[in-house]
Motif scaffolding. Sequence first.
Motif, PDB file in Angstrom:
ATOM      1  N   PRO A 128       0.936  -1.284  -0.004  1.00  0.00           N
ATOM      2  CA  PRO A 128      -0.134  -0.061   0.003  1.00  0.00           C
ATOM      3  C   PRO A 128       0.776   1.216  -0.050  1.00  0.00           C
ATOM      4  N   GLY A 129       0.210   2.113  -0.594  1.00  0.00           N
ATOM      5  CA  GLY A 129       1.093   3.551  -0.504  1.00  0.00           C
ATOM      6  C   GLY A 129       1.385   4.190  -1.964  1.00  0.00           C
ATOM      7  N   ASP A 130       1.145   5.470  -2.151  1.00  0.00           N
ATOM      8  CA  ASP A 130       1.403   5.866  -3.572  1.00  0.00           C
ATOM      9  C   ASP A 130       2.059   7.428  -3.060  1.00  0.00           C
ATOM     10  N   PRO A 131       2.730   7.910  -4.161  1.00  0.00           N
ATOM     11  CA  PRO A 131       3.301   7.422  -5.542  1.00  0.00           C
ATOM     12  C   PRO A 131       4.333   6.467  -5.242  1.00  0.00           C
ATOM     13  N   LYS A 132       4.380   5.311  -5.824  1.00  0.00           N
ATOM     14  CA  LYS A 132       5.549   4.276  -5.724  1.00  0.00           C
ATOM     15  C   LYS A 132       6.556   4.840  -6.589  1.00  0.00           C
ATOM     16  N   ALA A 133       7.578   4.103  -6.463  1.00  0.00           N
ATOM     17  CA  ALA A 133       8.874   4.397  -7.357  1.00  0.00           C
ATOM     18  C   ALA A 133       9.495   3.421  -7.757  1.00  0.00           C
ATOM     19  N   ILE A 134      10.483   3.637  -9.055  1.00  0.00           N
ATOM     20  CA  ILE A 134      11.358   2.758  -9.463  1.00  0.00           C
ATOM     21  C   ILE A 134      12.624   3.443  -9.389  1.00  0.00           C
ATOM     22  N   VAL A 135      13.547   3.120  -8.669  1.00  0.00           N
ATOM     23  CA  VAL A 135      15.084   3.744  -8.511  1.00  0.00           C
ATOM     24  C   VAL A 135      15.959   2.600  -9.094  1.00  0.00           C
ATOM     25  N   CYS A 136      16.513   3.513 -10.375  1.00  0.00           N
ATOM     26  CA  CYS A 136      17.673   2.443 -10.814  1.00  0.00           C
ATOM     27  C   CYS A 136      19.048   2.959 -10.306  1.00  0.00           C
ATOM     28  N   ASN A 137      19.614   1.772  -9.715  1.00  0.00           N
ATOM     29  CA  ASN A 137      20.761   2.159  -8.799  1.00  0.00           C
ATOM     30  C   ASN A 137      21.933   2.106 -10.030  1.00  0.00           C
ATOM     31  N   ALA A 138      22.254   3.331 -10.430  1.00  0.00           N
ATOM     32  CA  ALA A 138      23.401   3.546 -11.284  1.00  0.00           C
ATOM     33  C   ALA A 138      24.698   4.021 -10.513  1.00  0.00           C
ATOM     34  N   ASP A 139      24.799   3.751  -9.157  1.00  0.00           N
ATOM     35  CA  ASP A 139      26.018   4.310  -8.465  1.00  0.00           C
ATOM     36  C   ASP A 139      27.078   3.432  -8.329  1.00  0.00           C
ATOM     37  N   GLU A 140      27.634   2.963  -9.415  1.00  0.00           N
ATOM     38  CA  GLU A 140      28.341   1.881  -9.842  1.00  0.00           C
ATOM     39  C   GLU A 140      29.840   2.139  -9.116  1.00  0.00           C
ATOM     40  N   GLY A 141      29.648   1.865  -7.858  1.00  0.00           N
ATOM     41  CA  GLY A 141      30.721   2.185  -6.991  1.00  0.00           C
ATOM     42  C   GLY A 141      31.930   1.297  -6.749  1.00  0.00           C
ATOM     43  N   GLU A 142      31.500   0.195  -7.068  1.00  0.00           N
ATOM     44  CA  GLU A 142      32.344  -1.042  -6.534  1.00  0.00           C
ATOM     45  C   GLU A 142      33.710  -0.862  -7.308  1.00  0.00           C
ATOM     46  N   PRO A 143      34.685  -0.841  -6.789  1.00  0.00           N
ATOM     47  CA  PRO A 143      35.963  -0.663  -7.266  1.00  0.00           C
ATOM     48  C   PRO A 143      36.227  -2.050  -8.466  1.00  0.00           C
ATOM     49  N   GLY A 144      36.396  -1.848  -9.882  1.00  0.00           N
ATOM     50  CA  GLY A 144      36.621  -2.910 -10.647  1.00  0.00           C
ATOM     51  C   GLY A 144      35.206  -3.074 -11.395  1.00  0.00           C
ATOM     52  N   CYS A 145      34.349  -2.348 -11.280  1.00  0.00           N
ATOM     53  CA  CYS A 145      33.189  -2.404 -11.694  1.00  0.00           C
ATOM     54  C   CYS A 145      32.780  -1.505 -12.801  1.00  0.00           C
ATOM     55  N   PHE A 146      32.557  -1.774 -13.845  1.00  0.00           N
ATOM     56  CA  PHE A 146      32.422  -0.757 -15.118  1.00  0.00           C
ATOM     57  C   PHE A 146      31.450  -1.028 -16.091  1.00  0.00           C
ATOM     58  N   LYS A 147      30.592  -2.193 -15.938  1.00  0.00           N
ATOM     59  CA  LYS A 147      29.723  -2.702 -16.838  1.00  0.00           C
ATOM     60  C   LYS A 147      28.310  -1.695 -16.866  1.00  0.00           C
ATOM     61  N   ASP A 148      27.799  -1.175 -15.969  1.00  0.00           N
ATOM     62  CA  ASP A 148      26.822  -0.421 -16.000  1.00  0.00           C
ATOM     63  C   ASP A 148      27.059   0.860 -16.901  1.00  0.00           C
ATOM     64  N   ARG A 149      28.212   1.254 -16.751  1.00  0.00           N
ATOM     65  CA  ARG A 149      28.771   2.344 -17.586  1.00  0.00           C
ATOM     66  C   ARG A 149      28.555   2.143 -19.023  1.00  0.00           C
ATOM     67  N   ALA A 150      29.158   0.903 -19.283  1.00  0.00           N
ATOM     68  CA  ALA A 150      28.838   0.556 -20.828  1.00  0.00           C
ATOM     69  C   ALA A 150      27.601   0.589 -21.388  1.00  0.00           C
ATOM     70  N   ILE A 151      26.673  -0.085 -20.272  1.00  0.00           N
ATOM     71  CA  ILE A 151      25.283  -0.164 -20.882  1.00  0.00           C
ATOM     72  C   ILE A 151      24.764   1.221 -20.915  1.00  0.00           C
ATOM     73  N   MET A 152      24.963   2.186 -20.171  1.00  0.00           N
ATOM     74  CA  MET A 152      24.200   3.419 -19.957  1.00  0.00           C
ATOM     75  C   MET A 152      24.691   4.298 -21.259  1.00  0.00           C
ATOM     76  N   ASP A 153      26.180   4.242 -21.456  1.00  0.00           N
ATOM     77  CA  ASP A 153      26.751   4.789 -22.531  1.00  0.00           C
ATOM     78  C   ASP A 153      26.201   4.433 -24.018  1.00  0.00           C
ATOM     79  N   HIS A 154      26.163   3.143 -24.008  1.00  0.00           N
ATOM     80  CA  HIS A 154      26.100   2.585 -25.541  1.00  0.00           C
ATOM     81  C   HIS A 154      24.568   2.018 -25.505  1.00  0.00           C
ATOM     82  N   ASP A 155      23.848   1.823 -24.367  1.00  0.00           N
ATOM     83  CA  ASP A 155      22.413   1.135 -24.783  1.00  0.00           C
ATOM     84  C   ASP A 155      21.327   1.878 -23.614  1.00  0.00           C
ATOM     85  N   PRO A 156      21.702   3.309 -23.554  1.00  0.00           N
ATOM     86  CA  PRO A 156      20.837   3.897 -22.583  1.00  0.00           C
ATOM     87  C   PRO A 156      19.198   3.716 -22.650  1.00  0.00           C
ATOM     88  N   PHE A 157      18.803   3.496 -23.814  1.00  0.00           N
ATOM     89  CA  PHE A 157      17.507   3.229 -23.728  1.00  0.00           C
ATOM     90  C   PHE A 157      16.863   2.018 -23.375  1.00  0.00           C
TER      91      PHE A 157
END
Lengths: 528, 366, 557
Positions: C213-242
Amino acid sequence: MSNPLADMEKPDVIFAIGTNMTECHPVAATRLKRALTDGATMVVVDPRKTRLAKMAHLHLPIRVGSDVALLLAMAHVIQRDGLIDESFIAERTADSEAFLSHIQQFTPEWAAEICEVPAEDIERAGKLYGRGNPSAIYYTLGITEHICGVDNVQSLCNLALMTGNLGLEGGGINPMRGQNNIQGAGDCGAVPANFPGFQPCDNPDNAAKFAKLYGRDSIDAERGITKVTALNEAGKSIHAMLIDGENTVVTDPDKNHCEHALKSLDHLVVIDIFLTETGQLADVVLPATAWGETDGVQANTERRVQRLRKAVEPWGEAKPDWWIVSEIAKRMGTPGFEYESAKDVFNELCELSPIYAGLDWDRIDEGKYHWPVPDKEHPGTPRLHEGEFKNGMKGLFKVIGYRDPAEVISDDFPLWLTTGRRLEAYHSRTQTGRSAGIEYLLSHESLEVHPDDADSLGLVHGGMAKMASARGEIEIQVKVTDKSPKGTVFTSFSFANVPVNILTGSGYDPVTQTAELKVCPVKVTPVA
Amino acid sequence: MTEHRSDLAEQKLSTLTLDGELVEFTKGETIYEIANRHRKEVPTLCYDERLEAFGACRLCVVEVEGIRNPVASCTTAATDGMVIKTSTEAIEKHRKTLLELVASENRNVDVNALSGYSSQEMTILVDRYSARTGRFSGKQSGTSNTGDKNPFILRDYDNCISCYRCVRVCAEREGDYAINVMNRGFHTQIITEFNNDLRDSNCTFCGQCVQTCPTGALGDKKALRDADTEGEIKKTRTICPYCGVGCSVDMLSKGDKIVGIQPAMDGPANEGALCIKGQYAFDFIQNDDRLAKPLVRREDGELHECEWDEALDRAAEGFKKVKDQYGRHAVYGIASGRAPHEAAYTMQKYIRATYGTNYIDNCSRS
Amino acid sequence: MPSESNQALIERWKDEPAPLLPLLHAFHNRDGYLSDDAIKAVSEGLRIPLAELFGTVTFYHHFSREAPGKAAPRVCTGNICCLHGGDELLESLKDKGATPMPCAGRCDDMIPVIIGDKAYVGLAKDSLEHRATPVPAPNPGGSSECLFAHIREEGRNTLPGYRATGGYSALEKTLKDSTPEALIELITDSKLAGRGGAGFPTGVKWKAVADAPGDPKAIVCNADEGEPGCFKDRAIMDHDPFAVIEGMTLASFATGAPLGFIYLRYEYPETERLLEDAIEDARASGLIGENILGSGHTFHLYVRRGAGAYICGEEGSLLNSLEGKHPFPRNKPPFPVTHGYNDKPTAVNNVETLASVPHIVENGAEWYRDLGEGDHAGTKLISLSGDIQRPGNYEVPIGLPLSTLLYEWAGGPKEGRTVQAVTMAGLSGGFIAGEDLDITLDEPSIRSKGSFLGAGGIMVFDDSRDMVKAAHDAMNFFAHESCGKCFPCRIGTQRMTERLGGEANTLEPSAWIAEIEDIGSTMMSTSACGLGMAAPHVTKSLMKYFPEQVEAFLAKG
């Protein structure tokens, strides 16, 4: 207060008027702040931009002394918008017709002229208060210290009655008592109108009862004169006074008049912990015990009766007030003062006061009772007016009109002076002024002046100014700030070297004889 | 009505197993509250029952059957059928390690008890867990603010353990939001905005932060004036003498010297809150300006000290004389709104019983 | 252009959702740093207590409080960049006011240096170059891909390009023919699980949000790719953002959430612009906003940029950060699915998870499940970096042997070297070495070795590396990023770092080891969030695999 302090965390809408609560009742204010955190809406009416005002959703900086006009217009809006509580009015009030027709003429536009705030803000205040479920009123001396203090209070009652905001958790009308035991002084009968427990003096049965209890043939079955009248009568019909713990000369209005009055007495006895300005005029000064040096009882603003306890031996030869008064009484040959302890005194009070009948020294040990406590089985009354008013009476609407303050600004005295208190100082600073560290925060008195006024009057921040009223003049340091609105200056009465009460005292409420300390036209000029 | 009853029945049915014992609880209670109610002595450092549970110190962790890691009991709501162990060998080991860690970041473990109401909490726990081992030594966290010359609140952050009770009490209870935390991790530091003095912040010097501090990092400078004064600290429960709120306090004394004030956490009007006046403005009591002896005005027109009998006789004689000369309506009494009931009661009785008038009032009109 | 006034900036943002971060960035962009005056204005404008706001500002690594502030270079001194001269590069830029920053998520294309809102890369001061994120190399194993299936196609990161390669057909199809319930069932059936590392079944999460129960609900995309050695989300967002945006729109349809945020890490400045433009293009085409494609479904999406705090990848911290609060993790329960953004039901999903959704809708649940090896469902992006021939992002079938990835796909270690250890889950899984390298890339296999796959960052350390130093650098990162809320993590990461850095070598080796073990055990068991629970994997695995290196380190005294 009609409601307990704990209720201050529960209103839907807070209507705080004439109360600088974060400075004068800081701990009570924390509860309002919690209510705000929980989503309450707050309307603050105060000429000044106090901390409370800054927290408010709506702040109405009305011209000093225009409260009645505001409250009439709010009532107007509440009625006009159908926000009145019909069933509450029908079941629990009387005289509503006259009131409801009376307020039809007082539009927000009319009040806006007098109060010097926008009509739409008055509208909003009326709607917020009217719609709150519940709405609670909080006020302090900003309401009562006017020539129309009673009208102000009654106007607030009208609002609460017409919206049914009485006897509700989180609602009510809640005056915040200023002194630690001012409630208790009234409870104990230290008033000209009532015996202990608010039993009216002008009731012959009460007078006869107390005469018997106090070993006399009779006691006047009529009200005594008030302190204000007594001071006016000093040297005329009043020739002796016994004053306990009050620095009348500094805290009362019209200082010069007051000093003169006390000087004209034949005999003045003062009981206090310091040799105050008032004590210096006395024939006899008797040293009383201070906080922590004696046992006792006090009642707080929510009618909670609590115990004070002795922690250390008294200073020098200081004695408890009750002991001192009893010793004088005994020497006067008055019977009934053979007390051995504070407990004896308090238990006698409980026996004579219906509102304390269920209490005694031991039962109030934990401080859990709010009076009235009519019998030993009664749990106490944290919240008044639940279900019905006292003795099933009706809540009476009063038809009230707006009146100007006793004195209004003029070419001679073009600024409004309003006085009040500050967080770090208490009254005439006999206590806070003697506590280490306070001066780090508040070392001297100052006069708050709006920057525009400072400009036009040639006043500079930190410079000295002469402030005069029809009664006298003082010198004071200027503090340029937009905390006070344009046209109004503010200072406290806490510093003896800035005796602001030389200026005040323009008028008194005709019913309570409370002085109009909140309004005083003045003239302020720079001191070269 | 039926619905209401089934609600009650449902509520009554909430039970869990606490250290092998079946106990009841009401919905919404946390494990810590239930354990506390059953006197389990679960240790905490960041907990103050007046504040929202925060879950920083992790000392209150307990084992819950079916959950892999121990849970912080203060932030975990109890659920029906939980099986909880508040003290296992593993849990006790973690608690000791945590206390050794927290002791390692401070300059000292022992602080004067006059520092504040909660100031001994860490010391007591460190001793209870024999955690004065000196293990985990390293850098100290927090930097004491010695530049803040305010006369009330000691800011000795070398002894700060970042439990944020001060920050939380200031926000949640006092509503002043004067302090917060700067930086992060081991470099967290309690500060005002822009890291200035308290006087230049929203601080009202209510002292709540001092009284909730479990290490004495925040200390009551006024009370600490008497740190070296001889004598045990005695606490006397009484009521604040300032405004009409009627806050309960404990007056601290050593011998016949008043040394400080602490709020009464169970005070019915204030629930542990105080303001600057109640907390710090008590020096007036034992002050050289106090009247030590009665004074009477002698022939020279000046007030002179005298013995009680003389003063009381003089007082009574004056009243008699006025009464005899002008009648009983010539005497007036003004009672105090500051003195206890007994003062007001005897004052009004004195007037009414002696003169048969109602010529009595109090200072509520000023 | 004259700079905007305080009041104008506040007016611009104060009634927007989640206004604090963008407003602080607006001042940071205008002045280059956050002045006292700016903080006061924001405090007043958003009614946030001044001390609280000040504290919150100081929490974030990248908010400067003085000039040259934003204009000064921030040089990545992350674990991998440091192996390749990060510290030296920093030193060489000191005259420009350069400051270090933790891993900036470009370990496949080193060394990132952020100046203003531009990310440069290069190994030396003179070779710094502004260039786009590398496009993933063609799948070396020839295995079927989901996320990267179209990412290499020309123009995929533009709306026309995306649509030309099949984009948005999933959304069209769903809005036209499907229901939220059916979509949730499809995703549940696909066994898609949280690719940020937690591995929680996505369909179950969405259902919980839909049912709460409760409105408005939300979708949050966690794009805080902070883990050292991780850069996959960046590739997706830069080359396939849609793909991310379409995935979020589908999630909003499934859960009934009209509001969405992409919480993007500070270190991806160009990505912010790109996402903003993509959302604008989608809005212009009726693919986002009110009444999407005439379906009656509404979804408003906003990008919110972080300001440099690893902990903001933790969902509780992220939500606090979005809401403008001090970014401490939240106590759980309650979980975001019932009490998320503004205490309303919220699905927090990783970029990779959300970007998978359109492909799953398009190709079916069974198709997705079958992408994994054996019983494992789906694929995982692995960011591979360090001492390896071909670092980069790889989409692997879940269950692929690690050795296949390292040696066959990525060409093995550098010439003449052998693989000494790899990290798992970026740094959070600690090291795996020796015989334990014989694992498959799936949680059960990796967890059997005491580690976990997590977000899929794998750093390779060859036999030339000092593993005690590697462990120190890792722990130093965790200490730097510890939020400071819970005691075990706040003090534990510090004490571990001191010990691994040789500051406590006066201890007897047995005492040193006992301290490390006790701290680690207590952190793992009692920390309030994943950071403190995971950090001791570093020391635990160091002592497990490299006791002789630890012994030698302690012997140095």
